[in-house]
Design a protein around this motif. Structure first.
Motif, mmCIF file in Angstrom:
data_model
loop_
_atom_site.group_PDB
_atom_site.id
_atom_site.type_symbol
_atom_site.label_atom_id
_atom_site.label_comp_id
_atom_site.label_asym_id
_atom_site.label_seq_id
_atom_site.Cartn_x
_atom_site.Cartn_y
_atom_site.Cartn_z
ATOM 1 N N GLN A 29 0.740 -1.198 0.098
ATOM 2 C CA GLN A 29 -0.004 -0.112 0.040
ATOM 3 C C GLN A 29 0.624 1.336 -0.037
ATOM 4 O OE1 GLN A 29 -2.927 -0.015 3.275
ATOM 5 N NE2 GLN A 29 -2.703 2.267 3.435
ATOM 6 N N CYS A 30 0.504 2.236 -0.636
ATOM 7 C CA CYS A 30 1.072 3.594 -0.521
ATOM 8 C C CYS A 30 0.358 4.681 -0.661
ATOM 9 C CB CYS A 30 2.243 3.624 -1.590
ATOM 10 S SG CYS A 30 1.698 3.697 -3.448
ATOM 11 N N THR A 31 0.723 5.801 0.173
ATOM 12 C CA THR A 31 0.234 7.009 0.284
ATOM 13 C C THR A 31 0.508 7.895 -1.003
ATOM 14 O OG1 THR A 31 0.096 6.719 2.742
ATOM 15 C CG2 THR A 31 -0.712 8.799 1.914
ATOM 16 N N GLY A 32 -0.482 8.316 -1.881
ATOM 17 C CA GLY A 32 -0.228 9.054 -2.991
ATOM 18 C C GLY A 32 0.490 8.195 -3.989
ATOM 19 N N LEU A 33 1.015 8.819 -5.049
ATOM 20 C CA LEU A 33 1.592 8.030 -6.265
ATOM 21 C C LEU A 33 2.929 7.327 -5.506
ATOM 22 C CD1 LEU A 33 1.160 10.596 -9.169
ATOM 23 C CD2 LEU A 33 -0.381 8.769 -8.353
ATOM 24 N N PRO A 34 3.218 6.096 -6.153
ATOM 25 C CA PRO A 34 4.458 5.365 -5.672
ATOM 26 C C PRO A 34 5.503 5.951 -6.172
ATOM 27 C CG PRO A 34 3.175 3.979 -7.485
ATOM 28 C CD PRO A 34 2.432 5.300 -7.032
ATOM 29 N N SER A 35 6.505 6.101 -5.263
ATOM 30 C CA SER A 35 7.879 6.497 -5.610
ATOM 31 C C SER A 35 8.593 5.759 -6.697
ATOM 32 C CB SER A 35 8.834 6.543 -4.539
ATOM 33 O OG SER A 35 10.164 6.395 -4.758
ATOM 34 N N PRO A 36 9.286 6.165 -7.495
ATOM 35 C CA PRO A 36 9.754 5.270 -8.411
ATOM 36 C C PRO A 36 10.751 4.395 -7.823
ATOM 37 C CG PRO A 36 10.148 7.400 -9.312
ATOM 38 C CD PRO A 36 9.542 7.383 -8.102
ATOM 39 N N ALA A 37 11.233 4.618 -6.561
ATOM 40 C CA ALA A 37 12.385 3.890 -5.940
ATOM 41 C C ALA A 37 11.591 2.667 -5.342
ATOM 42 C CB ALA A 37 13.144 4.915 -4.980
ATOM 43 N N LEU A 38 10.375 2.646 -5.261
ATOM 44 C CA LEU A 38 9.631 1.544 -4.567
ATOM 45 C C LEU A 38 9.987 0.319 -5.347
ATOM 46 C CD1 LEU A 38 7.791 1.122 -2.239
ATOM 47 C CD2 LEU A 38 5.897 1.501 -3.606
ATOM 48 N N ASP A 39 10.243 -0.790 -4.295
ATOM 49 C CA ASP A 39 10.725 -2.120 -5.256
ATOM 50 C C ASP A 39 9.434 -2.952 -5.104
ATOM 51 O OD1 ASP A 39 11.586 -4.491 -6.185
ATOM 52 O OD2 ASP A 39 12.910 -4.778 -4.439
ATOM 53 N N LEU A 40 8.997 -3.260 -6.295
ATOM 54 C CA LEU A 40 7.723 -3.782 -6.337
ATOM 55 C C LEU A 40 7.906 -5.301 -6.814
ATOM 56 C CD1 LEU A 40 5.234 -1.193 -7.667
ATOM 57 C CD2 LEU A 40 5.477 -2.088 -5.471
ATOM 58 N N THR A 41 8.966 -5.959 -6.927
ATOM 59 C CA THR A 41 9.494 -7.239 -7.141
ATOM 60 C C THR A 41 8.530 -8.234 -6.492
ATOM 61 O OG1 THR A 41 11.637 -6.517 -7.474
ATOM 62 C CG2 THR A 41 11.371 -8.686 -7.766
ATOM 63 N N GLY A 42 7.810 -9.195 -7.235
ATOM 64 C CA GLY A 42 6.879 -10.160 -6.440
ATOM 65 C C GLY A 42 5.788 -9.793 -5.880
ATOM 66 N N ILE A 43 5.132 -8.602 -6.250
ATOM 67 C CA ILE A 43 4.034 -7.801 -5.650
ATOM 68 C C ILE A 43 2.793 -8.221 -6.599
ATOM 69 C CG2 ILE A 43 2.857 -5.759 -5.148
ATOM 70 C CD1 ILE A 43 4.708 -6.730 -3.236
ATOM 71 N N ASP A 44 1.860 -8.752 -6.033
ATOM 72 C CA ASP A 44 0.560 -9.005 -7.045
ATOM 73 C C ASP A 44 -0.484 -7.850 -7.060
ATOM 74 O OD1 ASP A 44 1.303 -11.660 -7.104
ATOM 75 O OD2 ASP A 44 0.417 -12.063 -5.058
ATOM 76 N N ALA A 45 -0.201 -6.908 -5.921
ATOM 77 C CA ALA A 45 -1.505 -5.937 -5.829
ATOM 78 C C ALA A 45 -0.875 -4.614 -5.154
ATOM 79 C CB ALA A 45 -2.701 -6.296 -5.250
ATOM 80 N N LEU A 46 -1.052 -3.459 -5.985
ATOM 81 C CA LEU A 46 -0.545 -2.137 -5.461
ATOM 82 C C LEU A 46 -1.863 -1.427 -5.100
ATOM 83 C CD1 LEU A 46 1.548 -0.417 -4.438
ATOM 84 C CD2 LEU A 46 1.671 0.627 -7.015
ATOM 85 N N LEU A 74 2.769 0.746 -14.501
ATOM 86 C CA LEU A 74 3.316 -0.346 -13.602
ATOM 87 C C LEU A 74 3.037 -1.899 -14.087
ATOM 88 C CD1 LEU A 74 3.377 1.314 -10.034
ATOM 89 C CD2 LEU A 74 5.522 0.616 -11.339
ATOM 90 N N GLY A 75 2.085 -1.843 -14.958
ATOM 91 C CA GLY A 75 1.646 -3.036 -15.477
ATOM 92 C C GLY A 75 0.363 -3.471 -14.899
ATOM 93 N N ALA A 76 -0.234 -2.871 -14.139
ATOM 94 C CA ALA A 76 -1.588 -3.374 -13.562
ATOM 95 C C ALA A 76 -2.481 -3.906 -14.625
ATOM 96 C CB ALA A 76 -2.224 -2.514 -12.886
ATOM 97 N N ARG A 77 -3.092 -5.293 -14.565
ATOM 98 C CA ARG A 77 -3.798 -5.802 -15.420
ATOM 99 C C ARG A 77 -5.270 -5.372 -15.314
ATOM 100 N NH1 ARG A 77 -7.220 -9.893 -14.954
ATOM 101 N NH2 ARG A 77 -7.920 -10.936 -16.818
ATOM 102 N N GLN A 78 -5.670 -5.012 -13.948
ATOM 103 C CA GLN A 78 -6.983 -4.638 -13.734
ATOM 104 C C GLN A 78 -6.938 -3.421 -12.652
ATOM 105 O OE1 GLN A 78 -9.216 -7.991 -11.573
ATOM 106 N NE2 GLN A 78 -10.973 -7.333 -12.867
ATOM 107 N N LEU A 79 -7.842 -2.781 -12.784
ATOM 108 C CA LEU A 79 -8.138 -1.561 -11.795
ATOM 109 C C LEU A 79 -9.274 -1.789 -10.783
ATOM 110 C CD1 LEU A 79 -7.395 1.714 -13.758
ATOM 111 C CD2 LEU A 79 -5.862 0.430 -12.516
ATOM 112 N N LEU A 80 -9.069 -1.416 -9.453
ATOM 113 C CA LEU A 80 -10.087 -1.607 -8.700
ATOM 114 C C LEU A 80 -10.126 -0.264 -7.963
ATOM 115 C CD1 LEU A 80 -10.771 -4.505 -6.255
ATOM 116 C CD2 LEU A 80 -11.183 -2.020 -5.541
ATOM 117 N N PHE A 81 -11.391 0.583 -8.076
ATOM 118 C CA PHE A 81 -11.871 1.660 -7.278
ATOM 119 C C PHE A 81 -12.419 1.587 -6.284
ATOM 120 C CE2 PHE A 81 -14.668 5.698 -7.650
ATOM 121 C CZ PHE A 81 -14.044 6.052 -6.446
#
Ligand code: ADP
Length: 422
Positions: A29-46, A74-81
């Motif tokens: 989970q991140c507050t506001g837009l994710p920083s480019p430095a955030l390592d999302l390797t192996g993450i299924d959902a942001l 970042l490659g999200a296949r589906q969006l959830l609002f």
């Protein structure tokens, strides 16, 4: 990344992140837009937490669109609002305008709106939203200070906020399982209704809806709508395996504190239980803070005298009549902002003193603390109570944080939460 989520407030984002984690997705989970430095390797959902529930609709749209674009990049296949399970909104928005803008981003087509969350007593039948069995317009939401809800018919509520026709996937469609829901989705699309309210009375309904919507590029709803998605991803071969949710979390060594700025009934009960159990306690008094008889320095001087290893409690929570008096004297927003600032500054002071484990009660209070700590990205840990996980900061100073929406948690929440940290 399979799923990119946009939540319209912070504790709602945490609730959604927990649902996804409990159902087997590795979630950050991140507050506001994710920083480019955030390592999302192996993450299924942001999950991106915004603060867009009660701001002007145009601002909510632009913030949500920016979040959606970053998730798609970042490659999200589906969006959830994700919005509140009581559909908190006004005739101006923000649910309809944001849903329509996000639908345009994913290339049009159709989506659903389903705030049902049966475990929290939110059910939808014939498009009507019930809160613990009471129609929304007769529930406590009728008196909400920002978004009073005077209509329980979600088709009408969303219709007033949307440019396009709003449809209904009703109980008989949902009771027919994933195939019935898929057929109803096709019917609504054929008949020119790109947004459809979906009935749901049970977790099984939510799981069946999840199976039917796995290929919709955009889904909208409460955190309950996420419940069926992970299993649906597995069944559709989109993910190889689901990850069992963590039962414990390793927290950085250091002391522990509870900061309570919520005045809700549940939090006041939790404060009373902690006081009764002998937790060292400092009561912040909003009136005395305003008069300068109390200050952040006083609180931190008191903290320095509490040498024991046990958690300490600092709270401003007060009964409704006391809050009303304070608000009458200082103004509602000014009183709230003053207390939030004080608690955020106390959190900074605690961190300087080696506190690494913080439990924060209150949605706005949590937002102020997270902002002061500069904790942008959080990994989701074990569930303490429904809707409230422990989290671990992924940037800045390592800390364990539990951010609790005021009304969540059992009376012994402040006492039991620590047992899932190692
Ligand atoms: P909840 O999740 O219960 O709504 P929030 O933290 O979102 O809790 O909101 C509580 C609001 O009340 C915050 O703005 C907080 O600063 C304010 N507040 C806390 N204590 C007091 C008090 N004693 N008097 C007036 N306002 C207060």
């Amino acid at each position: 990344m399979l799923l990119g989520c946009i939540a319209d407030d912070l504790t709602g984002a945490t609730d959604l992140s927990l649902t996804l984690t409990q159902e087997g997705l590795r979630t950050v989970q991140c507050t506001g837009l994710p920083s480019p430095a955030l390592d999302l390797t192996g993450i299924d959902a942001l999950v991106i937490a915004l603060k867009s529930r009660s701001i002007p609709a145009a601002d909510a749209v632009s913030q949500s669109v920016a979040a959606a674009q970053s998730l798609r990049a970042l490659g999200a296949r589906q969006l959830l609002f994700k919005y509140c399970s009581t559909f908190d909104s006004t005739d101006e928005g923000n649910i309809g305008p944001v849903a329509e803008a996000l639908l345009a981003i994913v290339g049009g087509g159709q989506t659903i709106a389903c705030p049902a969350f049966p475990r929290a007593g939110r059910t939808i039948y014939a498009g009507q939203l019930f809160v613990n069995g009471v129609p929304l317009c007769e529930s406590p939401m009728k008196d909400h200070p920002l978004n009073p809800m005077h209509d329980s018919d979600l088709r009408r509520v969303l219709g007033r906020q949307s440019r396009q026709a709003v449809g209904l996937i009703g109980f008989s469609d949902v009771a027919a399982g994933p195939d019935g829901i898929a057929k109803a989705l096709a019917r609504e699309a054929r008949e020119g209704r790109p947004l459809s309210i979906v009935d749901a009375l049970t977790d099984q309904h939510l799981r069946d809806i999840g199976a039917a919507i796995v290929n919709l590029p955009l889904v909208t709803g409460g955190s309950g709508i996420a419940m069926g998605l992970p299993a649906a991803y597995l069944a559709a071969g989109l993910i190889e395996t689901l990850t069992p949710p963590p039962r414990t979390m390793t927290a950085p060594a250091g002391r522990a504190a509870i900061l309570a700025g919520s005045c809700s009934a549940a939090t006041r009960g939790q404060v009373a239980a902690a006081v009764e159990a002998g937790v060292p306690t400092f009561r912040l008094d909003a009136g005395q803070l305003a008069d300068g008889h109390q200050s952040v320095t006083h609180v931190l001087d008191w903290v320095d005298q509490q040498a024991g290893p046990q958690p300490i409690l600092i709270y401003s929570s007060a009964d409704p009549d006391v809050v009303r008096d304070t608000q009458a004297r200082l103004g509602r927003d000014a009183a709230g902002a003053m207390v939030e600032h004080a608690i955020a500054d106390i959190a900074l002071g605690l961190r300087q003193r080696g506190f690494t484990r913080l439990l924060v009660a209150g949605g706005e209070t949590s937002g102020a603390v997270v902002q002061a700590l500069g904790a942008q990205a959080l990994a989701i840990g074990p569930e303490i109570d429904p809707g409230v996980p422990w989290t671990r900061t992924l940037d800045g100073v390592p800390m364990a944080l539990a951010l609790k929406s005021g009304n969540f948690g059992t009376p012994d929440f402040f006492l039991k939460a620590w047992s899932s940290l190692t």
